[in-house]
Enzyme design. Structure first.
Site, PDB file in Angstrom:
ATOM      1  N   LEU A 155       0.804  -1.225   0.000  1.00 19.24           N
ATOM      2  CA  LEU A 155       0.000   0.000   0.000  1.00 19.24           C
ATOM      3  C   LEU A 155       0.842   1.283   0.000  1.00 19.24           C
ATOM      4  CD1 LEU A 155      -3.090   0.356   0.007  1.00 19.24           C
ATOM      5  CD2 LEU A 155      -2.897   0.920   2.430  1.00 19.24           C
ATOM      6  N   ASP A 156       0.523   2.211  -0.875  1.00 18.16           N
ATOM      7  CA  ASP A 156       1.191   3.523  -0.960  1.00 18.16           C
ATOM      8  C   ASP A 156       2.680   3.400  -1.276  1.00 18.16           C
ATOM      9  OD1 ASP A 156      -1.241   4.548  -0.324  1.00 18.16           O
ATOM     10  OD2 ASP A 156      -0.773   4.988   1.764  1.00 18.16           O
TER      11      ASP A 156
END
Lengths: 297, 297, 297, 297
Positions: free
Chosen positions: A240-241
């Site tokens: 994520l990210d």
């Protein structure tokens, strides 16, 4: 902008009204790559109209984007390239230059990114065909409708999450989606969808990554007292990210701006950064170099 | 730019050739602050030439910066302000507007920030008096000498660290230093110096904080594949790279720029951001609001 | 953000839930202005929440913007200010802070500015009420309709020009329009409308004025080989493209961008610059200083 | 970053420790240019390390910049290119990539541009060798001396103007100057020098051209009330302030900034824009396309 990789046997250049193609290629760096590839294009009497290259000293991979015109049909071009591609161990993408990719846009409630994407699509600035908008809320159904795009309301709750993911995956398959755009979609995609669409899901994160990962980045930024905020468009990975960054942009803020002001001011940057990332991706200008990107603007 | 907080009994405005003062004030937010402070200035027949205020909704503190002219001497101004300051529980700083603060600049080998600070000082753009340059290496001695500033070579090794810190502290005291500027000084200050100079040490960090704290930020940034790099000027606290941010700026980079290119490109931003932070600080434009700053530009 | 200009006789601050007002004032510079104005506000027990001032050394005029809360009704505030305003020879504007100005938007065929204004209005970012959209073409009628705004098609031809201008003027009067926005309206307004709405007509010019006045500025810019393009929001005066500038912004271009690319790239800046100008104008942040503006951001 | 235009007969790539060359080429657009040029490089067993191309649709000229490594000596490379160049009717420049051009810097009293150029030269960021500084005043002699560069004081008065121009021209010839940089030199060059050094004189103009040509541009900008100021680096032609633009940059200003503030704020942009223009020029990245430039960054 016409330079011919080939001179046909009669000496005549390929016709400037022939269809235009985009070739993106990456392979282990080494000698003779451009020569080999342009040689293959010579064989199909192609005229190169745009060309960019980059050799990554870190990954030792070579990246090439060529735009060219030729009267030869797709199979003939692919046939000409095949031995070169094989020898170089290259990954290639070959597309007509004017083709509009089939895009599915995922949204929640905030409409600023969707508005920009749909407006630019209609104006011809964004070479995409939005084949559907999916919302876990239905707030943006009227906007999709205004632009003549089917809206699919797929609510996501802890109980329905599995079903929702399956529905979404079906939609991607049924609509022959080539690119999924998370236009402030506040849900995490299923690992399966990530896998199926690897390198073909773009998210807009409302911070200047890697600062302020996770939720409420504008509030984090405000709390830290930064003087500049930003937004980041990146490919979605299971991490994520942390996906490869395609584009970023920033705007100045002051002590007098509240976290809520950051949110408002950020909307413009988010929409603008996402639209550029989508445009460059669909034009074959973004190539993956490990966890980074090569962007031929 | 003359507005008078006062009308003298004869109705005549304070003379525009009176000395100019800068008052920075912060206190718990509440009613009647501007009225009370401007009332005190009325008593010394001051003309306000510039004024800015901010009430922080988070900290519930009120910040005020006033620039004014008055013929009254400093003691009289302070006397007039004293009861108001006491009642408001305010922190104030009062300085002549034209005063040049005594600044000590700490450097290592890279001269780009020092060069900009000294050049702008000499040109009158930076209202400071550089009373000394300290280097843990002596590479920049000639540059200090060129600008007529004493250079102090204080090498820092694990064995000499304690001595070096003591020498530095002595220097700060002996030279009556009001502001310490870390112009790419690659050493950590002693807790004692941090304490003595709290709120009066400015560092330039070569990244867009809070991204890429610690060493080699440009290499971290390059590895992460960001599309924009930056620099951050902040007050030094015991919490490394976490001090209140004063100013930041950024520049675009591409996949073709190496980490070394980042270093080169970053030099200009670093020097520029640091010079602005020093300028604003010495003009009383930067006020501390907890771990954030209020910057009245 | 509450600082009280007054302490009521009981010492209690004015209630923070009282209505908020915006006062913009300009007058010949001189002594005692802030003191006099804040004195009037003391009389109506107002709490100042925001304040900015500027004395123009060129025009020798003084500009002030105050935001304050008070329970007093409008007539009482105006009554308290009247003697001060008279004495200072001041021009003032007093409005409730939350009031949404009645705006008429004029367009031709290009919808990017209209789209941004209507979207931001609906999202609450732009404190305006768009009471109508006028087009000399009807291309943008559906967009107005989507946002629930009446669309008026007023074609302009050499023969109908006089009638069209009269119709437009009637519309401005009938709808009690407070601000006219030329959102890429490709017609020149009648002198009469300019006069009636003096200081209340904002235009977006698609160049970085004063470069490239007149028609086809992107083509002029391309021909000159500039490396940066821009857009300018300004008040409309009888002197075409010479009105006071409110806001400008720019974007980088390269030799590879065609004039047509400039047009596309410029759309985003135009919409963004115009939206900011409209926002600041309606918040009373833009004051006229001769042929220049004071913008209290 | 190594791609070989050639595969030597043994299949071995050209050695990566061979000298690197820069080839800039422009010619009438047409078919087969890249193929022809890369063919010539094949003959000298060159490895292409960087390549950029642009076909100008307006001038119908084709521009190419190639960086390559080869063990072949210069005469052999030129010999290989000669027939191609002749056939294409091309203008070419061929230089070793690491060569530092001989630069003469002309100044008056303001030192900000000179300071940046000399500092960056010494730090190795600017690939130039400053062979002399000429001043019509002698204020900057100490700075030149500090950097070990000979300073020539050539005063210019109406009476001495002809002599001064002759002296300057002699200096350019005697020092084998390849590039003249006007670093805020407040004199107009003689037509003769312009002619001799055509395309090799770079000026920094302290405005965002074409706005505010001529003298005192910051005062013009202030008077017009612009919200952004800028600087422009351009080639000098006989048509004052109309030469081909190489690079521009801008900075925000407000109503509160005086014309004098503009001057100060502009210094940083001027120095930065000029340094970039000089860098790109000396790296063969700037090619003339009529009255415009192609800049391969």
């Amino acid at each position: 902008m016409t330079d011919s990789a080939s001179v046909s046997q009669t000496g005549a250049p390929a016709h400037s009204d022939s269809p235009e193609w985009v070739l993106s290629l990456s392979c282990p760096d080494g000698a003779g790559i451009v020569h080999a590839v342009s040689g293959a294009l010579v064989d199909v009497e192609a005229s190169i109209t745009e060309s960019q290259q980059f050799g990554s000293p870190d990954s030792r991979r070579f990246f090439l984007r060529l735009q060219f015109r030729t009267a030869a049909p797709e199979e003939v071009i692919r046939e000409a390239l095949a031995p070169v591609v094989r020898r170089l161990g290259a990954d290639i993408e070959l597309h007509p230059a004017v083709r509009r990719q089939r895009v599915l846009i995922l949204v929640s409630k905030a409409g600023h990114c969707l508005n920009t994407l749909l407006f630019q699509q209609r104006g011809g600035q964004l070479p995409i065909e939005v084949v559907g908008v999916v919302g876990n809320h239905d707030d943006l159904a009227p906007m999709a409708e205004f632009y003549g795009v089917p809206f699919h309301h797929i609510p996501v709750t802890p109980e329905t999450k599995a079903d929702a993911e399956a529905t979404l995956l079906d939609l991607v398959r049924d609509l022959h989606v080539e690119l999924v755009v998370l236009a402030r979609y506040m849900q995490i995609l299923s690992p399966e969808l990530c896998e199926v669409m690897r390198g073909r899901v773009i998210n807009i994160h409302h911070s200047f990554l890697p600062s302020f990962k996770g939720a409420k980045p504008y509030h984090q930024a405000h709390d830290r007292g930064v003087k500049i905020i930003g937004a980041t468009a990146h490919y979605v990975t299971s991490d994520l990210d942390e996906g490869p960054i395609i584009e970023q942009d920033v705007e100045r803020v002051t002590h007098a701006d509240s976290a809520r002001d950051f949110v408002h001011m950020g909307q413009e940057i988010e929409a603008s950064v996402l639209a550029r990332a989508v445009k460059w991706h669909t034009q074959g200008r973004v190539l993956l170099d490990g966890h980074r990107t090569v962007v031929f603007r």
